[in-house]
Design an enzyme around this catalytic site. Structure first.
Site, PDB file in Angstrom:
ATOM      1  N   HIS A  95     111.062  57.321   3.764  1.00  0.00           N
ATOM      2  CA  HIS A  95     112.831  57.815   3.721  1.00  0.00           C
ATOM      3  C   HIS A  95     113.589  56.452   4.141  1.00  0.00           C
ATOM      4  CE1 HIS A  95     116.090  60.267   3.653  1.00  0.00           C
ATOM      5  NE2 HIS A  95     116.104  61.025   4.401  1.00  0.00           N
ATOM      6  N   HIS A 140     111.125  57.433  -6.576  1.00  0.00           N
ATOM      7  CA  HIS A 140     112.299  58.419  -6.039  1.00  0.00           C
ATOM      8  C   HIS A 140     111.867  59.865  -6.541  1.00  0.00           C
ATOM      9  CE1 HIS A 140     115.894  60.220  -4.648  1.00  0.00           C
ATOM     10  NE2 HIS A 140     116.207  59.327  -3.805  1.00  0.00           N
ATOM     11  N   ASP A 195     116.526  51.403  -1.384  1.00  0.00           N
ATOM     12  CA  ASP A 195     115.879  50.528  -0.437  1.00  0.00           C
ATOM     13  C   ASP A 195     115.406  49.233  -0.950  1.00  0.00           C
ATOM     14  OD1 ASP A 195     116.343  51.946   2.030  1.00  0.00           O
ATOM     15  OD2 ASP A 195     114.655  53.365   1.270  1.00  0.00           O
TER      16      ASP A 195
HETATM   17  N1  ACO Z   1     104.736  52.529  -5.489  1.00  0.00           N
HETATM   18  C1  ACO Z   1     103.330  52.765  -6.135  1.00  0.00           C
HETATM   19  N2  ACO Z   1     103.366  54.001  -6.987  1.00  0.00           N
HETATM   20  C2  ACO Z   1     104.157  54.734  -6.542  1.00  0.00           C
HETATM   21  C3  ACO Z   1     105.266  54.700  -5.985  1.00  0.00           C
HETATM   22  C4  ACO Z   1     105.598  53.416  -5.396  1.00  0.00           C
HETATM   23  N3  ACO Z   1     106.763  53.342  -4.562  1.00  0.00           N
HETATM   24  N4  ACO Z   1     106.048  55.685  -5.769  1.00  0.00           N
HETATM   25  C5  ACO Z   1     105.413  56.821  -6.455  1.00  0.00           C
HETATM   26  N5  ACO Z   1     104.301  56.150  -6.800  1.00  0.00           N
HETATM   27  C6  ACO Z   1     103.457  56.963  -7.885  1.00  0.00           C
HETATM   28  C7  ACO Z   1     102.459  57.770  -6.798  1.00  0.00           C
HETATM   29  O1  ACO Z   1     101.458  57.106  -6.326  1.00  0.00           O
HETATM   30  C8  ACO Z   1     102.065  58.877  -8.114  1.00  0.00           C
HETATM   31  O2  ACO Z   1     101.131  58.162  -8.881  1.00  0.00           O
HETATM   32  P1  ACO Z   1      99.803  59.083  -9.293  1.00  0.00           P
HETATM   33  O3  ACO Z   1     100.523  60.260 -10.199  1.00  0.00           O
HETATM   34  O4  ACO Z   1      99.196  58.138 -10.153  1.00  0.00           O
HETATM   35  O5  ACO Z   1      99.109  59.429  -8.067  1.00  0.00           O
HETATM   36  C9  ACO Z   1     103.252  59.008  -8.747  1.00  0.00           C
HETATM   37  O6  ACO Z   1     104.007  57.614  -8.807  1.00  0.00           O
HETATM   38  C10 ACO Z   1     104.228  60.207  -8.226  1.00  0.00           C
HETATM   39  O7  ACO Z   1     104.312  59.898  -6.920  1.00  0.00           O
HETATM   40  P2  ACO Z   1     104.686  61.025  -5.851  1.00  0.00           P
HETATM   41  O8  ACO Z   1     104.386  60.579  -4.670  1.00  0.00           O
HETATM   42  O9  ACO Z   1     104.220  62.324  -6.314  1.00  0.00           O
HETATM   43  O10 ACO Z   1     106.342  61.010  -5.941  1.00  0.00           O
HETATM   44  P3  ACO Z   1     107.534  61.751  -4.937  1.00  0.00           P
HETATM   45  O11 ACO Z   1     108.457  62.198  -5.681  1.00  0.00           O
HETATM   46  O12 ACO Z   1     106.638  62.363  -4.077  1.00  0.00           O
HETATM   47  O13 ACO Z   1     107.613  60.501  -3.987  1.00  0.00           O
HETATM   48  C11 ACO Z   1     108.802  58.660  -2.901  1.00  0.00           C
HETATM   49  C12 ACO Z   1     108.916  59.960  -3.874  1.00  0.00           C
HETATM   50  C13 ACO Z   1     108.285  59.174  -1.601  1.00  0.00           C
HETATM   51  C14 ACO Z   1     110.113  57.995  -2.494  1.00  0.00           C
HETATM   52  C15 ACO Z   1     107.724  57.611  -3.619  1.00  0.00           C
HETATM   53  O14 ACO Z   1     108.493  57.273  -4.826  1.00  0.00           O
HETATM   54  C16 ACO Z   1     107.357  56.701  -2.558  1.00  0.00           C
HETATM   55  O15 ACO Z   1     106.501  56.501  -1.677  1.00  0.00           O
HETATM   56  N6  ACO Z   1     108.252  55.383  -2.619  1.00  0.00           N
HETATM   57  C17 ACO Z   1     108.235  54.188  -1.938  1.00  0.00           C
HETATM   58  C18 ACO Z   1     108.772  54.475  -0.485  1.00  0.00           C
HETATM   59  C19 ACO Z   1     110.327  54.419  -0.798  1.00  0.00           C
HETATM   60  O16 ACO Z   1     110.809  53.315  -1.374  1.00  0.00           O
HETATM   61  N7  ACO Z   1     111.148  55.287  -0.094  1.00  0.00           N
HETATM   62  C20 ACO Z   1     112.582  55.174  -0.208  1.00  0.00           C
HETATM   63  C21 ACO Z   1     112.996  56.405  -1.019  1.00  0.00           C
HETATM   64  S1  ACO Z   1     114.716  56.431  -1.081  1.00  0.00           S
HETATM   65  C22 ACO Z   1     115.225  56.936   0.522  1.00  0.00           C
HETATM   66  O17 ACO Z   1     114.702  57.592   0.810  1.00  0.00           O
HETATM   67  C23 ACO Z   1     116.665  56.475   0.796  1.00  0.00           C
END
Ligand code: ACO
Length: 377
Positions: free
Chosen positions: A222, A261, A312
């Site tokens: 987050h 996201h 971010d």
């Molecule tokens: N890097 C690499 N792969 C990713 C990323 C990433 N940043 N984000 C999602 N994916 C991939 C996952 O590995 C998954 O792949 P798969 O289906 O092959 O397993 C797919 O995309 C879906 O990911 P989920 O985790 O199911 O998506 P979710 O909606 O739960 O995640 C999240 C959202 C937590 C923000 C995620 O994109 C993430 O971890 N990002 C990195 C952390 C980040 O930047 N957080 C800030 C968010 S904005 C904020 O809070 C202000």
């Protein structure tokens, strides 16, 4: 864990409540606060205007805005025992832990502001005004700087910058911090806001709700992601190595912070705005290295994974160029999101319904109790 039928893991796509505060169109990359587009607010308004908008549902008049500015200025000073307490916290503590403790302790000195209900608006203003002082008090102590002066003459953005930089910020620095505060002020039912609303829905008080929210924002999935973006850039080192390092990480199924996201399926509009500011600040400081590396990271992550940047990705580069240490990035986020958290808590009090979902039980049933003496070992 595989998804069981009927279970919406992570509450994805679950509509948990009704709200008038914030709207995200994840397919078109739009973000609205009380109906106003974030792009207009970032271009034309200030954090004070946005806080008023979130709390009262309308833009302030000039008199209302001046009044809120005065209130923020007057509410920045912390009770002396709380300052002493922050001064006694080990200097190696993380600023988000200090902030969580500071918010929680401030409540002990504000009994009249902690009652649940519409009267909590006073607490919302107090917390918003006080958060930069809590962050600044701890940071300045650990950096060996003199204690912060409350400076009622400064805007929230200028005060926050002053608290963290120990100097008068330039107009450009104040503007970019103000834009960052505007962009982070609310984001619908994100994890920390949800945590705040869950706490408020038990008829607990505003300070407890914000304490829950600070603890939730701290996590790297987050609010903690922008700090990790800077670690990534330091690890990569030079723009030429971006492709190799990112591909290697992706092949190991590592997440690249600042991408993806839950709601946006296209580029986060806040990332679009901050990208431009990262370039502007880079140019003004004569250092475009972060900007260029991030552009390259974007290109590789999009090509390899189809992922778009979130808010971010660029914020950390802006703060670093201003001279702000990485562990203060999430506290800056909190200093802005507190306006949204408190707006949501006030809304929750108006239409209160205990938030209490249910879980699908996967454990055993009908086990027979074994007396302690019969369990061995
Ligand atoms: N890097 C690499 N792969 C990713 C990323 C990433 N940043 N984000 C999602 N994916 C991939 C996952 O590995 C998954 O792949 P798969 O289906 O092959 O397993 C797919 O995309 C879906 O990911 P989920 O985790 O199911 O998506 P979710 O909606 O739960 O995640 C999240 C959202 C937590 C923000 C995620 O994109 C993430 O971890 N990002 C990195 C952390 C980040 O930047 N957080 C800030 C968010 S904005 C904020 O809070 C202000």
């Amino acid at each position: 864990m595989a998804e069981s039928p009927g279970v919406q893991r992570g509450l994805e796509d679950v509509i948990a409540l009704e709200s008038r505060i914030c709207f995200i169109d994840g397919d078109r990359g739009r973000l609205l606060y009380q109906g106003y587009d974030i792009r207009d607010l970032a271009a034309h308004s200030t954090f004070e205007e946005v806080a008023y908008l979130l709390w009262y549902g309308r833009l302030p008049t000039a008199t209302q805005l001046a009044d809120l500015r005065r209130r923020f200025g007057a509410l920045r000073t912390l009770p002396t025992p709380l300052i002493d307490r922050i001064q006694s916290i080990p200097t190696e503590s993380t600023p988000m832990d200090v902030l969580r403790t500071g918010v929680s302790e401030l409540a002990l000195f504000e009994p009249d502001e902690t009652k649940p209900g519409s009267g909590s608006i006073g607490g919302a203003q107090r917390l918003t005004a006080a958060l930069p002082t809590i962050i600044g008090t701890f940071h300045r102590r650990r950096a060996g700087l003199p204690p912060i002066r409350a400076r009622p003459d400064l805007s929230q953005a200028a005060y926050l910058a002053y608290a963290l930089l120990d100097r008068e910020p330039t107009e450009l620095e104040t503007k970019v911090i103000d834009v960052a505060l505007v962009l982070h002020a609310d984001h619908e039912l994100n994890a920390s806001t949800f945590a705040a609303r869950v706490t408020a829905s038990t008829l607990s008080d505003l300070y407890s709700a914000v304490t829950s929210a600070v603890g939730t924002l701290k996590g790297p999935l987050h609010g903690g992601a922008n700090e990790r973006v800077l670690e990534l850039l330091d690890e990569i080192g030079t723009p030429e190595l971006v492709e190799t390092v990112i591909k290697a990480k992706l092949s190991r199924h590592e997440r690249i912070m600042g991408f993806g996201h839950r709601v946006y399926k296209v580029e986060d509009p806040r990332a679009t705005i901050l990208r431009e500011w990262s370039r502007k600040i880079g140019e003004s400081k004569g250092n475009l290295r972060y900007f260029e590396m991030l552009r390259k990271v974007e290109e590789v992550v999009h090509r390899e994974k189809g992922l778009y940047p979130n808010v971010d990705l660029y914020s950390g580069s802006v703060y670093t160029l201003l001279g702000i240490p990485p562990d203060l990035f999430t506290p800056i986020f909190a200093a802005s999101r507190v306006a949204g958290w408190t707006a949501h808590v006030l809304e929750e009090y108006e239409d209160l319904r205990l938030i209490r979902p249910t879980s699908k039980y996967l454990g055993a049933t009908d086990l027979s109790y074994v007396p302690l003496a019969a369990r061995g070992g």
